[in-house]
Motif scaffolding. Sequence first.
Motif, PDB file in Angstrom:
ATOM      1  N   THR A  42      63.509  -7.034  72.486  1.00 38.23           N
ATOM      2  CA  THR A  42      63.191  -5.897  73.350  1.00 38.23           C
ATOM      3  C   THR A  42      61.724  -5.987  73.738  1.00 38.23           C
ATOM      4  O   THR A  42      60.840  -5.838  72.889  1.00 38.23           O
ATOM      5  CB  THR A  42      63.478  -4.568  72.642  1.00 38.23           C
ATOM      6  OG1 THR A  42      64.846  -4.529  72.241  1.00 38.23           O
ATOM      7  CG2 THR A  42      63.188  -3.402  73.559  1.00 38.23           C
ATOM      8  N   VAL A  43      61.488  -6.251  75.003  1.00 36.02           N
ATOM      9  CA  VAL A  43      60.127  -6.479  75.493  1.00 36.02           C
ATOM     10  C   VAL A  43      59.802  -5.463  76.577  1.00 36.02           C
ATOM     11  O   VAL A  43      60.599  -5.241  77.493  1.00 36.02           O
ATOM     12  CB  VAL A  43      59.969  -7.912  76.056  1.00 36.02           C
ATOM     13  CG1 VAL A  43      58.552  -8.117  76.591  1.00 36.02           C
ATOM     14  CG2 VAL A  43      60.302  -8.942  74.989  1.00 36.02           C
ATOM     15  N   ALA A  44      58.647  -4.832  76.455  1.00 35.32           N
ATOM     16  CA  ALA A  44      58.111  -3.990  77.522  1.00 35.32           C
ATOM     17  C   ALA A  44      57.022  -4.780  78.217  1.00 35.32           C
ATOM     18  O   ALA A  44      56.015  -5.162  77.611  1.00 35.32           O
ATOM     19  CB  ALA A  44      57.554  -2.686  76.955  1.00 35.32           C
ATOM     20  N   ASP A  84      64.416  -0.385  77.314  1.00 36.30           N
ATOM     21  CA  ASP A  84      64.521   0.913  76.653  1.00 36.30           C
ATOM     22  C   ASP A  84      63.621   1.919  77.370  1.00 36.30           C
ATOM     23  O   ASP A  84      62.426   1.652  77.588  1.00 36.30           O
ATOM     24  CB  ASP A  84      64.120   0.788  75.181  1.00 36.30           C
ATOM     25  CG  ASP A  84      64.278   2.094  74.423  1.00 36.30           C
ATOM     26  OD1 ASP A  84      65.410   2.382  73.977  1.00 36.30           O
ATOM     27  OD2 ASP A  84      63.283   2.833  74.311  1.00 36.30           O
ATOM     28  N   GLY A  85      64.174   3.086  77.729  1.00 40.44           N
ATOM     29  CA  GLY A  85      63.419   4.077  78.479  1.00 40.44           C
ATOM     30  C   GLY A  85      62.287   4.690  77.686  1.00 40.44           C
ATOM     31  O   GLY A  85      61.203   4.934  78.223  1.00 40.44           O
ATOM     32  N   ALA A  86      62.513   4.980  76.403  1.00 36.13           N
ATOM     33  CA  ALA A  86      61.455   5.562  75.580  1.00 36.13           C
ATOM     34  C   ALA A  86      60.289   4.587  75.432  1.00 36.13           C
ATOM     35  O   ALA A  86      59.120   4.995  75.424  1.00 36.13           O
ATOM     36  CB  ALA A  86      62.006   5.948  74.207  1.00 36.13           C
ATOM     37  N   LEU A  87      60.593   3.298  75.310  1.00 39.41           N
ATOM     38  CA  LEU A  87      59.541   2.284  75.199  1.00 39.41           C
ATOM     39  C   LEU A  87      58.764   2.169  76.505  1.00 39.41           C
ATOM     40  O   LEU A  87      57.527   2.089  76.498  1.00 39.41           O
ATOM     41  CB  LEU A  87      60.163   0.940  74.825  1.00 39.41           C
ATOM     42  CG  LEU A  87      59.201  -0.239  74.656  1.00 39.41           C
ATOM     43  CD1 LEU A  87      58.178   0.053  73.569  1.00 39.41           C
ATOM     44  CD2 LEU A  87      59.978  -1.517  74.353  1.00 39.41           C
ATOM     45  N   ALA A  88      59.467   2.151  77.639  1.00 36.09           N
ATOM     46  CA  ALA A  88      58.787   2.085  78.936  1.00 36.09           C
ATOM     47  C   ALA A  88      57.885   3.289  79.133  1.00 36.09           C
ATOM     48  O   ALA A  88      56.742   3.169  79.599  1.00 36.09           O
ATOM     49  CB  ALA A  88      59.818   1.999  80.057  1.00 36.09           C
TER      50      ALA A  88
END
Length: 706
Positions: free
Chosen positions: A6-8, A245-249
């Motif tokens: 999972t990468v932002a 992931d929306g929370a991460l973005a």
Amino acid sequence: MDDMATVAAVRRSTRTRPLSPARLLEDAVTRAGLWQRLDERAAGDPGGLSVLVTPGTSTYGDLTTAVSAVLVEQLIDLLGDRGYRNITVGAARCGPDVWLEGLGLLQTCRRLGYGGCTQRGNTYRIADLSEDVEPARFPTSSVLHGSGMSRAWLEADFRINIAKNSTHPEFGYALCLANLLGVLPQADKHHHYRARRDGAEVVVDLLRSYAPDFHIIDAVVSSHGCAGSYVGKPLGTGTVIAAPDGALADMVGALLMHVDPVSSPLNARVLRDHGLPDDYHLDADLTPYQGWRNPPRALVEAVRRLAPDGRAHRLFSIASWQVTPGAAEVTDPALARLSRLLTTLIRVADENPAASAALCTVVGTAASASFTVRAWRTGFRKEKVRRRDVSLAVDPDAYSHRDFDRINGLLQPLEEIIDALPADAWLMRWQHLDHSILFGCERTVNAPYAEFVRRVDISQTISYMADYLGGRVHVVSRDVQGRPTRQIERNLYLAQPNYMAFYGGPPIDVCKLEKISYEERSQRIAWQTVHSPNGSAEYDDGSVVFLPADGGNRTRIVVRVRQRFTLPLTWQVFRPETRPKLREPLVQDSYQRFFTRTLDNFEAQYEGRPYRIGRPWEKQDDMLAAELPTQRLTEAARLVRSVTAQALAVSKLPGQLGPDGFRHVAPVDVPSRFGLLEDLREELRPAVSGFWQGLREAVARDRRSR
């Protein structure tokens, strides 16, 4: 896909390394793993994979507040280059778009630049996510249980959520998670997903059931300042953020704004309940945007004090959007003037301290008035309080049957203490214990036991309590007759005692495990509090038992509870525990009032009489035409003008002029100048007569009961 990293990714254009928006987008989604996730989902058939792209489209002629259609079409071209050609753009509108209703969403999308075909010839469909709604499988524990979703959202194989990079006067910032409110079907988002339900709970439950697969933040040109989501204030930030992931973005987006990611109550709730992905990685330069301005803290706090279910909050939300010239002049000129005032203040507040102070003062005054109205209704006009739709707020799978079965054993020692206490004249017992209150009461009602338990469902006991505002029940197990034996319940009550609302006391909001037993000669429900979403209660445990009395000809109701509610800050400073002579009469009076009304409610349920407080939400699908305070102000102004015109009107003098030079007037010759008062009297006559009739019936009923 669960094993995929999972990468932002954050791609930025700088003076030393300028990049075009198309290059920023391509680099960001590539680094964040969009193509790998799409390929895994497509399983070798990219042409058969339906991709739904949901950009934020809320705007009033100011493109700064909406996602760039050019950027969206560049993403569609990138998808087309890799064989993904089954693409739909689902327009997501988050605001109270009153002014766009006549225009229509599809026409609005075309004006924003969505023509159905990119410059490179890749075609796509445009879908209104408020249309073609089908039932969705939200669980019974969800605040969205029973709600539908657009077919386009439900049937999409891969969903990409695109948000505008902007500030927000209530949340502080509004990015991917806030944009998800726009994909829900009801046109009036404020009414259904901010007032009737808590927006944070809505987003959490949407992520649990129908989450997007990828998130992008359009920060090429951002909108910052006091209310960037409402009134566009462009700032070239030259950035694109992408993450699965929306929370991460959103966390990355908030850090680039130089704000705490949990400063938004919406994001804080999602981070608490949904959390961040395990072992995520940041491919990012988190240097804050140069020249960025966040909303003043005073403004954010003032807007949050405007209850979302109140007209003041709705009025601020609508008026803060730019009004299309002439759109509201005819129907609501007061709203149009207020909108021009707010948008003017918002535009200059960041550079003008006086305008910022004026804006905060206007909203703060409205918040204080709204707070006073809510407190008054809590104590004296409970029928005006709105009921609430809520989620369960706890994970049902986190509790085993053993957790329910041990509740009776935990309560037994406390119930023995309560039963040993002396009863007062109202058969009520109470005692302080470890900063909590032990309380017990009972009543024998003139109702045959068998008929009473048939009409009064023991499993619904919590909803019979006084000042019950709403809640949600999740049944865990049932007996052979289908009756609940174990269930989890979240319930809300007005602030207790009611006068605590004037000191800022919140509603009582608790989640409970409940054990229910049905014996031949008794029925019992016992509960234990496991969570308080708003921190209003530490203990709210207890039990209710139905027992036969007088050989079953009557019914005995026994209530025993242990409660400890959080006091408002003012009362914590006052420390009532150090003033027992003042505290004890207040405690005794509040418990006597609450449980007397609770026992009355049990009787009302048996007799089929209404007893619920509060107003239910309207049945209609939309509340776009709901009356706003400015409409009342407009009508009041029209009434004043009408009365003034009547009072100043020059009419023919009454009567006849006699030969003696005097005017002779009979009573019938005098015109009435009080037509409005007479009409008002006629309007009030049924209400007054109805009140006295109801009072006479209540007195007669009391005499019969004696």
